[in-house]
Design an enzyme around this catalytic site. Structure first.
Site, PDB file in Angstrom:
ATOM      1  N   PHE A 145     -56.541   7.065  18.339  1.00 19.02           N
ATOM      2  CA  PHE A 145     -57.095   7.014  16.983  1.00 19.02           C
ATOM      3  C   PHE A 145     -57.873   8.298  16.759  1.00 19.02           C
ATOM      4  O   PHE A 145     -58.957   8.488  17.311  1.00 19.02           O
ATOM      5  CB  PHE A 145     -58.010   5.811  16.757  1.00 19.02           C
ATOM      6  CG  PHE A 145     -58.509   5.751  15.338  1.00 19.02           C
ATOM      7  CD1 PHE A 145     -57.719   5.194  14.352  1.00 19.02           C
ATOM      8  CD2 PHE A 145     -59.734   6.280  14.988  1.00 19.02           C
ATOM      9  CE1 PHE A 145     -58.146   5.163  13.028  1.00 19.02           C
ATOM     10  CE2 PHE A 145     -60.172   6.270  13.672  1.00 19.02           C
ATOM     11  CZ  PHE A 145     -59.385   5.705  12.686  1.00 19.02           C
ATOM     12  N   ASP A 230     -61.231  14.781  21.997  1.00 16.00           N
ATOM     13  CA  ASP A 230     -61.772  14.091  20.823  1.00 16.00           C
ATOM     14  C   ASP A 230     -62.947  13.230  21.285  1.00 16.00           C
ATOM     15  O   ASP A 230     -62.773  12.106  21.749  1.00 16.00           O
ATOM     16  CB  ASP A 230     -60.686  13.240  20.170  1.00 16.00           C
ATOM     17  CG  ASP A 230     -61.164  12.546  18.904  1.00 16.00           C
ATOM     18  OD1 ASP A 230     -62.399  12.418  18.728  1.00 16.00           O
ATOM     19  OD2 ASP A 230     -60.319  12.081  18.116  1.00 16.00           O
ATOM     20  N   LYS A 259     -69.343  11.851  13.716  1.00 14.47           N
ATOM     21  CA  LYS A 259     -70.111  10.609  13.710  1.00 14.47           C
ATOM     22  C   LYS A 259     -71.588  10.824  14.007  1.00 14.47           C
ATOM     23  O   LYS A 259     -72.352  11.147  13.115  1.00 14.47           O
ATOM     24  CB  LYS A 259     -69.461   9.596  14.640  1.00 14.47           C
ATOM     25  CG  LYS A 259     -68.067   9.168  14.151  1.00 14.47           C
ATOM     26  CD  LYS A 259     -67.582   7.921  14.819  1.00 14.47           C
ATOM     27  CE  LYS A 259     -66.165   7.552  14.381  1.00 14.47           C
ATOM     28  NZ  LYS A 259     -66.056   7.209  12.968  1.00 14.47           N
TER      29      LYS A 259
END
Length: 404
Positions: A145, A230, A259
């Site tokens: 993801f 990531d 984030k």
């Protein structure tokens, strides 16, 4: 004083009426928050065990982050990158130093960081490695993801993210996560990068086999391929180290961050790499109106300074051990398996008992907010400011849900 805010049923109804249904939120309507606690429009309090998918690693409204944002709001919020502002250099320098890299390229969202990494890797492949124009390939993992842009969903193996959005961007090879032989076999002379999550969050906090990440690093080095990590969910203290890669001593060629970098206040993302990688970009080839804006940089710099103390990494290690010990006691008592690292856990619930969605609904009724993912799997990711007592309370409520 009369409180004229909508009550929960009305606010949920209005949200459904006026919003495209791209999310299926729990029927909880939050109006305020502090630390690890949320309060809804009816005044009920909840423990936050999602933390905005790790965007709130430092909790809601951390005083230092709020102060940095307030101070910047009174001075300057946006210039665009057409000009240099006085917060930009500090943010880029301090983040680069935290990552041990030469350069930083700030953006806004995690998906933008991934798109940036893809573009840079391809350009590096053509300009430095010598891959023929238009032939660059990138190896990715099943269960990944990395975001929901058109390019990214093209190499997703999740039908919800992938299906009905084609035609898709070519140039990606998908291999099983954790299978080093398959990854190595997928690399050829056209391969410019391996893009991988050190821990797959959306898949259910899946930790790869020990030795896998060092093996990926070794293969990438031997084959002259960039390793793009990531760390958008796994990084910035979540797993007990600054980066999840740190647990096995792996240093990628590029960190993809987001984030928590925005402190739960503004969207901030970035990629960090050495000059021989990020230096391939030239003016006009990549950018963003809001990327690296003064408000984002002011907050992001304070985030980096919080991480530089090591306090939050330590809290994640110590409190994560408590969380995982309590979760493992529930294996066989309604839980089938527990995975994760630090204050991050994926739980597989016995599907005969309930779905992940049902578990999260029942937890919400008991004052704990979490998020389901596939099937009967849920994720727990409390803010790193959570206390021992709050972890114990969440475990107590989870045990009650599993006991029916």
């Amino acid at each position: 004083m009369v409180d004229d805010r909508l009550r929960t049923p009305d606010a949920v109804r209005d949200a459904q009426r006026w919003t495209a249904h791209n999310y299926h939120p729990l029927p909880v309507v939050i109006s305020s928050a502090e630390g690890a606690w949320l309060t809804d429009v009816d005044g009920r309090r909840y423990l936050d065990f999602l933390a905005g998918y790790s965007a709130l690693n430092f909790g809601h409204r951390h005083p230092r982050l709020i102060a940095a944002a307030h101070a910047q709001l009174d001075r300057l919020t946006l210039t665009s990158r057409a000009f240099v502002h006085d917060q930009f250099a500090d943010f880029c320098r301090e983040l680069a130093e935290l990552c041990g890299k030469d350069l930083v390229l700030p953006m806004n969202t995690g998906a933008e960081a991934v798109e940036t990494a893809i573009k840079v890797a391809r350009k590096w492949g053509y300009r430095v490695k010598g891959v023929p124009d238009g032939q660059a390939t990138i190896v990715v993992a099943e269960g990944n993801f990395h975001g929901r842009t058109t390019t990214i969903v093209g190499f997703s193996t999740d039908p919800d993210a992938h299906d009905d959005f084609g035609p898709y961007t070519p140039g990606f090879r998908i291999v099983p996560y954790g299978d080093l032989d398959a990854l190595s076999a997928a690399i050829d002379d056209t391969t410019v990068a391996v893009l991988i999550e050190p821990i797959q969050g959306e898949q259910g906090v899946v930790v790869p086999p020990e030795g896998y990440l060092p093996g990926v690093r070794r293969v990438c080095t031997e084959r002259d391929v960039l390793l793009l990590a990531d760390e958008i969910q796994s990084g910035l203290g979540r797993t007990g180290d600054t980066f999840a890669c740190d647990h096995e001593g792996v240093v990628p060629d590029m960190y993809l961050l987001g984030k928590a970098l925005g402190g739960g206040i503004v969207p901030v993302s970035a990629v960090a790499a050495d000059a021989d990688v990020l230096g391939v970009l030239r003016p006009g080839q990549h950018g963003s109106t809001f990327g690296g804006n003064p408000l984002a940089c002011a907050v992001g710099t304070e985030v980096v300074r919080l991480l530089a103390t090591g306090e939050f990494q330590h809290r994640s290690t110590e409190l994560g051990a408590r969380l995982h010990a309590g979760l493992h006691e529930l294996v066989g008592e309604g839980l089938v398996a527990v995975r994760g690292r630090g204050l991050w856990a994926g739980l597989d619930i016995d599907p005969a008992l309930m779905t992940g969605r049902q578990a999260c609904e029942r937890l919400a009724e008991r004052g704990v907010l979490a998020k389901d993912t596939h099937g009967s799997t849920i994720r727990l990711a409390p803010p790193l400011v959570v206390t021992e007592a709050e972890i114990d309370e969440a475990l107590t409520q989870l045990a009650a849900v599993l006991a029916g």
